[in-house]
Design a protein around this motif. Structure first.
Motif, PDB file in Angstrom:
ATOM      1  N   ASP A  81       0.812  -1.215   0.000  1.00 35.33           N
ATOM      2  CA  ASP A  81       0.000   0.000   0.000  1.00 35.33           C
ATOM      3  C   ASP A  81       0.848   1.269   0.000  1.00 35.33           C
ATOM      4  OD1 ASP A  81      -2.470  -1.054  -0.335  1.00 35.33           O
ATOM      5  OD2 ASP A  81      -3.174  -0.674   1.698  1.00 35.33           O
ATOM      6  N   THR A  82       2.044   1.221   0.583  1.00 31.51           N
ATOM      7  CA  THR A  82       2.915   2.397   0.565  1.00 31.51           C
ATOM      8  C   THR A  82       3.319   2.740  -0.863  1.00 31.51           C
ATOM      9  OG1 THR A  82       3.748   1.841   2.748  1.00 31.51           O
ATOM     10  CG2 THR A  82       5.073   3.372   1.449  1.00 31.51           C
ATOM     11  N   ALA A  83       3.680   1.732  -1.639  1.00 31.21           N
ATOM     12  CA  ALA A  83       4.069   1.942  -3.038  1.00 31.21           C
ATOM     13  C   ALA A  83       2.858   2.010  -3.968  1.00 31.21           C
ATOM     14  CB  ALA A  83       5.008   0.829  -3.491  1.00 31.21           C
ATOM     15  N   GLY A  84       1.693   1.564  -3.497  1.00 29.73           N
ATOM     16  CA  GLY A  84       0.495   1.549  -4.333  1.00 29.73           C
ATOM     17  C   GLY A  84       0.548   0.489  -5.417  1.00 29.73           C
ATOM     18  N   THR A  85       1.078  -0.696  -5.076  1.00 23.28           N
ATOM     19  CA  THR A  85       1.200  -1.761  -6.060  1.00 23.28           C
ATOM     20  C   THR A  85       0.648  -3.085  -5.535  1.00 23.28           C
ATOM     21  OG1 THR A  85       3.420  -2.343  -5.305  1.00 23.28           O
ATOM     22  CG2 THR A  85       3.274  -0.751  -7.122  1.00 23.28           C
ATOM     23  N   ALA A  86       0.408  -3.976  -6.465  1.00 25.51           N
ATOM     24  CA  ALA A  86       0.059  -5.360  -6.169  1.00 25.51           C
ATOM     25  C   ALA A  86       0.928  -6.231  -7.064  1.00 25.51           C
ATOM     26  CB  ALA A  86      -1.412  -5.623  -6.454  1.00 25.51           C
ATOM     27  N   LYS A  87       1.134  -7.468  -6.632  1.00 23.60           N
ATOM     28  CA  LYS A  87       1.941  -8.410  -7.412  1.00 23.60           C
ATOM     29  C   LYS A  87       1.231  -9.750  -7.437  1.00 23.60           C
ATOM     30  CE  LYS A  87       6.598 -10.403  -7.538  1.00 23.60           C
ATOM     31  NZ  LYS A  87       7.899 -10.399  -6.836  1.00 23.60           N
ATOM     32  N   ALA A  88       1.100 -10.322  -8.629  1.00 22.22           N
ATOM     33  CA  ALA A  88       0.529 -11.663  -8.786  1.00 22.22           C
ATOM     34  C   ALA A  88       1.674 -12.635  -9.033  1.00 22.22           C
ATOM     35  CB  ALA A  88      -0.449 -11.701  -9.953  1.00 22.22           C
ATOM     36  N   ASP A  89       1.713 -13.728  -8.273  1.00 25.12           N
ATOM     37  CA  ASP A  89       2.822 -14.676  -8.399  1.00 25.12           C
ATOM     38  C   ASP A  89       2.812 -15.424  -9.719  1.00 25.12           C
ATOM     39  OD1 ASP A  89       0.594 -16.300  -7.845  1.00 25.12           O
ATOM     40  OD2 ASP A  89       1.744 -17.680  -6.577  1.00 25.12           O
ATOM     41  N   LEU A  90       1.661 -15.963 -10.112  1.00 24.84           N
ATOM     42  CA  LEU A  90       1.551 -16.772 -11.326  1.00 24.84           C
ATOM     43  C   LEU A  90       0.126 -16.705 -11.841  1.00 24.84           C
ATOM     44  CD1 LEU A  90       2.599 -18.995 -13.324  1.00 24.84           C
ATOM     45  CD2 LEU A  90       1.815 -20.671 -11.637  1.00 24.84           C
ATOM     46  N   ILE A  91      -0.001 -16.493 -13.128  1.00 24.59           N
ATOM     47  CA  ILE A  91      -1.296 -16.581 -13.790  1.00 24.59           C
ATOM     48  C   ILE A  91      -1.134 -17.629 -14.886  1.00 24.59           C
ATOM     49  CG2 ILE A  91      -3.042 -15.375 -15.147  1.00 24.59           C
ATOM     50  CD1 ILE A  91      -2.028 -12.796 -13.687  1.00 24.59           C
ATOM     51  N   ASP A  92      -1.911 -18.699 -14.792  1.00 21.20           N
ATOM     52  CA  ASP A  92      -1.827 -19.841 -15.698  1.00 21.20           C
ATOM     53  C   ASP A  92      -3.193 -19.992 -16.360  1.00 21.20           C
ATOM     54  OD1 ASP A  92      -1.733 -22.349 -16.912  1.00 21.20           O
ATOM     55  OD2 ASP A  92      -0.930 -23.370 -15.148  1.00 21.20           O
ATOM     56  N   ILE A  93      -3.255 -19.688 -17.658  1.00 17.72           N
ATOM     57  CA  ILE A  93      -4.529 -19.628 -18.374  1.00 17.72           C
ATOM     58  C   ILE A  93      -4.471 -20.440 -19.663  1.00 17.72           C
ATOM     59  CG2 ILE A  93      -6.020 -18.063 -19.674  1.00 17.72           C
ATOM     60  CD1 ILE A  93      -6.389 -16.936 -17.191  1.00 17.72           C
ATOM     61  N   THR A  94      -5.577 -21.071 -19.985  1.00 22.52           N
ATOM     62  CA  THR A  94      -5.740 -21.720 -21.283  1.00 22.52           C
ATOM     63  C   THR A  94      -6.830 -20.982 -22.043  1.00 22.52           C
ATOM     64  OG1 THR A  94      -5.080 -23.875 -20.409  1.00 22.52           O
ATOM     65  CG2 THR A  94      -6.310 -23.868 -22.490  1.00 22.52           C
ATOM     66  N   GLY A  95      -6.516 -20.595 -23.261  1.00 21.45           N
ATOM     67  CA  GLY A  95      -7.495 -19.962 -24.134  1.00 21.45           C
ATOM     68  C   GLY A  95      -7.789 -20.881 -25.298  1.00 21.45           C
TER      69      GLY A  95
END
Length: 166
Positions: free
Chosen positions: A95-109
């Protein structure tokens, strides 16, 4: 025979999890533990509502893929594209930096008979003002399986995806 536009599938695969459409205060408590999403890919819109999360930001949390994917969720796309989230992405917040981080996004399209699976790791998101809406920094998702017609990777430009926790 016309081959489907694969960039639409791969861009969807890289970013489908990441777009939001409702507001919540960054400083006040959020009680619903939900995530709504929408993304436009090559003129096609994909979206879902009320995906479950394990906590509210700024606490570390994961997103329950079964609450996004059908039949338990309501992820749907226009233009003949379908998508499936293969993991429960974990998010951490600064919240201090105003960021979020996602570890892994695994998607099939999937489009027609063509299926492409992609993974993006350590994606960074910038908070939009005093809300719980986050907009992506540019990231690249790498193909992990699928048709030879699928590109080896796809890049999502900064600002092309967002997510909103409520």
């Amino acid at each position: 025979m016309r081959i489907p536009r694969l960039p639409a599938v791969t861009a969807l695969v890289a970013a489908v999890v990441l777009v939001g459409s409702t507001a919540a205060s960054a400083l006040g408590p959020t009680a619903e533990q939900r995530l709504d999403g929408t993304i436009v890919v090559a003129g096609n819109t994909c979206g879902w509502t009320n995906a479950r999360t394990s906590a509210d930001p700024p606490n570390a949390l994961s997103v329950d893929r079964t609450s996004i994917n059908t039949p338990g969720g309501n992820l749907s796309c226009a233009g003949g594209i379908t998508a499936t989230l293969n993991n429960n992405p974990a998010f951490t917040f600064d919240d201090t930096a105003g960021t979020a981080k996602a570890d892994l996004i695994d998607i099939t399209g999937k489009m027609s008979f063509i299926s492409c699976r992609y993974k993006a790791t350590n994606t960074i998101w910038n908070r939009d003002g005093a809300t719980r809406k986050y907009v992506n920094q540019a990231f690249t998702a790498v193909k992990t399986s699928g048709s030879f017609l699928c590109p080896g990777s796809v890049t999502t430009a900064a600002g092309d995806a967002s997510m909103l926790f409520h």
